[in-house]
Motif scaffolding. Sequence first.
Motif, PDB file in Angstrom:
ATOM      1  N   VAL A 284     -10.286  -3.054  -3.200  1.00  8.90           N
ATOM      2  CA  VAL A 284      -9.704  -4.113  -4.004  1.00  8.90           C
ATOM      3  C   VAL A 284      -9.991  -5.452  -3.326  1.00  8.90           C
ATOM      4  N   ASP A 285     -10.188  -6.480  -4.130  1.00 11.81           N
ATOM      5  CA  ASP A 285     -10.385  -7.840  -3.621  1.00 11.81           C
ATOM      6  C   ASP A 285      -9.004  -8.462  -3.448  1.00 11.81           C
ATOM      7  N   ALA A 286      -8.504  -8.449  -2.224  1.00 15.58           N
ATOM      8  CA  ALA A 286      -7.138  -8.904  -1.959  1.00 15.58           C
ATOM      9  C   ALA A 286      -7.103  -9.714  -0.666  1.00 15.58           C
ATOM     10  N   ASP A 287      -5.983 -10.388  -0.443  1.00 15.47           N
ATOM     11  CA  ASP A 287      -5.792 -11.187   0.766  1.00 15.47           C
ATOM     12  C   ASP A 287      -5.134 -10.386   1.889  1.00 15.47           C
ATOM     13  N   MET A 288      -4.408  -9.336   1.515  1.00 18.08           N
ATOM     14  CA  MET A 288      -3.693  -8.552   2.526  1.00 18.08           C
ATOM     15  C   MET A 288      -3.340  -7.179   1.977  1.00 18.08           C
ATOM     16  N   SER A 298       1.203   4.414   7.693  1.00 23.18           N
ATOM     17  CA  SER A 298      -0.015   4.951   8.306  1.00 23.18           C
ATOM     18  C   SER A 298      -1.199   4.822   7.353  1.00 23.18           C
ATOM     19  N   ALA A 299      -0.987   5.174   6.082  1.00 23.51           N
ATOM     20  CA  ALA A 299      -2.063   5.060   5.095  1.00 23.51           C
ATOM     21  C   ALA A 299      -2.466   3.609   4.894  1.00 23.51           C
ATOM     22  N   ALA A 300      -1.482   2.718   4.906  1.00 23.66           N
ATOM     23  CA  ALA A 300      -1.785   1.290   4.735  1.00 23.66           C
ATOM     24  C   ALA A 300      -2.655   0.778   5.875  1.00 23.66           C
ATOM     25  N   SER A 301      -2.400   1.258   7.099  1.00 27.97           N
ATOM     26  CA  SER A 301      -3.211   0.802   8.229  1.00 27.97           C
ATOM     27  C   SER A 301      -4.653   1.261   8.081  1.00 27.97           C
ATOM     28  N   GLY A 302      -4.850   2.490   7.590  1.00 25.44           N
ATOM     29  CA  GLY A 302      -6.203   2.977   7.359  1.00 25.44           C
ATOM     30  C   GLY A 302      -6.903   2.224   6.249  1.00 25.44           C
ATOM     31  N   TYR A 303      -6.164   1.901   5.185  1.00 22.54           N
ATOM     32  CA  TYR A 303      -6.734   1.168   4.056  1.00 22.54           C
ATOM     33  C   TYR A 303      -7.151  -0.239   4.493  1.00 22.54           C
ATOM     34  N   ALA A 304      -6.268  -0.916   5.225  1.00 25.09           N
ATOM     35  CA  ALA A 304      -6.565  -2.284   5.665  1.00 25.09           C
ATOM     36  C   ALA A 304      -7.731  -2.318   6.638  1.00 25.09           C
ATOM     37  N   GLU A 305      -7.731  -1.369   7.541  1.00 27.13           N
ATOM     38  CA  GLU A 305      -8.790  -1.320   8.552  1.00 27.13           C
ATOM     39  C   GLU A 305     -10.149  -1.110   7.907  1.00 27.13           C
ATOM     40  N   ALA A 306     -10.207  -0.224   6.922  1.00 29.53           N
ATOM     41  CA  ALA A 306     -11.474   0.086   6.261  1.00 29.53           C
ATOM     42  C   ALA A 306     -12.019  -1.112   5.485  1.00 29.53           C
ATOM     43  N   VAL A 353      -2.053  -9.228  -3.253  1.00 24.87           N
ATOM     44  CA  VAL A 353      -1.494  -8.193  -2.380  1.00 24.87           C
ATOM     45  C   VAL A 353      -1.929  -6.812  -2.844  1.00 24.87           C
ATOM     46  N   ALA A 354      -2.448  -6.022  -1.906  1.00 28.63           N
ATOM     47  CA  ALA A 354      -2.712  -4.601  -2.159  1.00 28.63           C
ATOM     48  C   ALA A 354      -1.577  -3.795  -1.531  1.00 28.63           C
ATOM     49  N   VAL A 355      -0.826  -3.106  -2.354  1.00 29.92           N
ATOM     50  CA  VAL A 355       0.322  -2.323  -1.890  1.00 29.92           C
ATOM     51  C   VAL A 355      -0.080  -0.857  -1.816  1.00 29.92           C
ATOM     52  N   VAL A 356       0.073  -0.257  -0.647  1.00 27.01           N
ATOM     53  CA  VAL A 356      -0.236   1.160  -0.460  1.00 27.01           C
ATOM     54  C   VAL A 356       1.069   1.941  -0.415  1.00 27.01           C
ATOM     55  N   ASP A 357       1.210   2.900  -1.314  1.00 29.97           N
ATOM     56  CA  ASP A 357       2.371   3.802  -1.321  1.00 29.97           C
ATOM     57  C   ASP A 357       1.867   5.232  -1.332  1.00 29.97           C
ATOM     58  N   ASP A 358       2.767   6.178  -1.008  1.00 30.38           N
ATOM     59  CA  ASP A 358       2.327   7.564  -0.876  1.00 30.38           C
ATOM     60  C   ASP A 358       2.353   8.335  -2.183  1.00 30.38           C
ATOM     61  N   ALA A 378       3.976 -13.472  -5.179  1.00 30.67           N
ATOM     62  CA  ALA A 378       2.648 -12.865  -5.063  1.00 30.67           C
ATOM     63  C   ALA A 378       1.816 -13.209  -6.293  1.00 30.67           C
ATOM     64  N   ALA A 379       0.567 -13.623  -6.066  1.00 31.91           N
ATOM     65  CA  ALA A 379      -0.305 -13.998  -7.180  1.00 31.91           C
ATOM     66  C   ALA A 379      -0.788 -12.774  -7.941  1.00 31.91           C
ATOM     67  N   GLU A 380      -1.107 -11.705  -7.211  1.00 32.77           N
ATOM     68  CA  GLU A 380      -1.536 -10.437  -7.814  1.00 32.77           C
ATOM     69  C   GLU A 380      -0.944  -9.294  -6.995  1.00 32.77           C
ATOM     70  N   VAL A 381      -0.657  -8.185  -7.662  1.00 33.25           N
ATOM     71  CA  VAL A 381      -0.169  -6.986  -6.972  1.00 33.25           C
ATOM     72  C   VAL A 381      -1.002  -5.798  -7.433  1.00 33.25           C
ATOM     73  N   HIS A 382      -1.731  -5.219  -6.506  1.00 28.71           N
ATOM     74  CA  HIS A 382      -2.590  -4.072  -6.786  1.00 28.71           C
ATOM     75  C   HIS A 382      -2.012  -2.842  -6.080  1.00 28.71           C
ATOM     76  N   MET A 383      -1.658  -1.807  -6.851  1.00 34.34           N
ATOM     77  CA  MET A 383      -1.067  -0.606  -6.271  1.00 34.34           C
ATOM     78  C   MET A 383      -2.160   0.404  -5.936  1.00 34.34           C
ATOM     79  N   ARG A 384      -2.097   0.945  -4.729  1.00 38.09           N
ATOM     80  CA  ARG A 384      -3.004   2.002  -4.288  1.00 38.09           C
ATOM     81  C   ARG A 384      -2.161   3.143  -3.734  1.00 38.09           C
ATOM     82  N   ILE A 385      -2.388   4.338  -4.274  1.00 37.20           N
ATOM     83  CA  ILE A 385      -1.549   5.494  -3.948  1.00 37.20           C
ATOM     84  C   ILE A 385      -2.357   6.490  -3.128  1.00 37.20           C
ATOM     85  N   SER A 386      -1.839   6.863  -1.960  1.00 31.67           N
ATOM     86  CA  SER A 386      -2.596   7.694  -1.018  1.00 31.67           C
ATOM     87  C   SER A 386      -2.453   9.186  -1.280  1.00 31.67           C
TER      88      SER A 386
END
Length: 501
Positions: A284-288, A298-306, A353-358, A378-386
């Motif tokens: 996703v094209d996000a700021d954080m 834990s999943a959020a750290s992997g997503y952000a790092e990648a 914002v990219a939000v990672v939830d389980d 937040a300008a945009e909220v993008h949900m990503r489910i692990s």
Amino acid sequence: MSAELEEIHEECGIFGVWGHPDAARLTYFGLHALQHRGQEGAGIVANDNGKLTGHRGLGLLTQVFPTEESITSLRGSAAMGHVRYATAGSGGLDNIQPFIFRFHDGDMALCHNGNLTNCQSLRRRLEDEGAIFHSNSDTEVLMHLIRRSVRPTFLDRLKEAVNTVHGGFAYLIMTEHELVGTLDPNGFRPLSLGRMTNGAYVLASETCALDVVGATLVRDIRPGEIVIINDNGYRITHYTSRTQLSICSMEFIYFARPDSNIYGVNVHSARKRMGTRLAKEAPVDADMVIGVPNSSLSAASGYAEALNLPNEMGLIKNQYVARTFIQPTQELREQGVKMKLSAVRSVVQGKRVAVVDDSIVRGTTSRRIVCMLKEAGAAEVHMRISSPPLKYPCFYGIDISTTQELIAATKSVDEIRDFIGADSLAFLSLDGLIDSIGLRENAPYEGLCVSYFNGDYPTALDDYEQDFLASLSEQDRIRLPQFAADHSEYEGNEYRNPSVH
């Protein structure tokens, strides 16, 4: 855990020790490490030279054992305990474990993590034969089966009993002379054996409890095994050779503590790999990136790092608010979500914002999180489910009992996105989940149970099957042919695919 906000409930936690002079206190510490697995009630039974004494109550462990005296009164060099969330049986003290049974030939105690799929039919049969039950938990069924067996030894009677019950179970049984643990033929629930420096042996639902009491992992108990611990050490035997590992994938997704290891796989590392894989599948094209506390961090750290994005703390969890599942109405449940989570305005304002939830269960929590973040600027909220979309109920010890509870069972990904109000939504693929966990077992789905995602249950569903069939859509009936056939050939926990052994 974020998933609890949507009323997926943990199973239970069990802990036992043999050969320690302060066994009850050790059990208390072990159960404290397992408190995330159940918050409705707790109990400990101690063995003092063959005399079993116990204490149990409703609430958290610290509420059930509020004083030093409540622990020191449980004397003995062996003990076992339980923290409970009710997957079968209603609330109330009668269902709090461990249960103590006093027989003419000696006392026994019993506790259980999991859910039996043939409990209702077994209980009806036992009641017709004169059995009297003191609880409506499925746990008590096992002791009736043991006592009614005519096999010559306790171990023989136990083997007959665990071959009679079906579904998911990790049992601990304490007799006057030994501590016994056993796991179902599919190993749906985890159970680990540890050893302390003084020679005491420990059995626990998760290795994090072994770490807390200073025990070293000996091995994970495997499907179909019985471990017997006494003053001579431990030994392991089998009650069936028809086993096939199908451990609950939910353990890796959010139930287990991040510092636990299950069959050699660290839970935090598995979750981080889920996030990394999710970033590859759904960037996703996000700021954080923001993880939903706690099990999604834990999943959020992997997503952000990648994606080389900042991993920010944009949501704060209040750890001291009562669990939202006790709220009786949807309005109060949503208010409970608001009390539990707060958005950090200074972090998210004006940001994509990219939000990672389980997981997404009903969608209530996700919708509230999106709204909360947008209200915070937040300008945009993008949900990503692990994990993949939850579409099917669980019958082995997780409280997802009907398809109607699950938003992904009736809505497409786009429809869920519209419901929760996110700018985009994506889930981890099933292959991505399996690869990320990385059990690499020679079994379907590499040794995982993924039935919640694809409807492929490892066993016959026994008492639950008729209602489950009635809940299936016509499309599911075509896609899941195992439910269109007569199941008379399936006995116990035998696999739906007879070619896999």
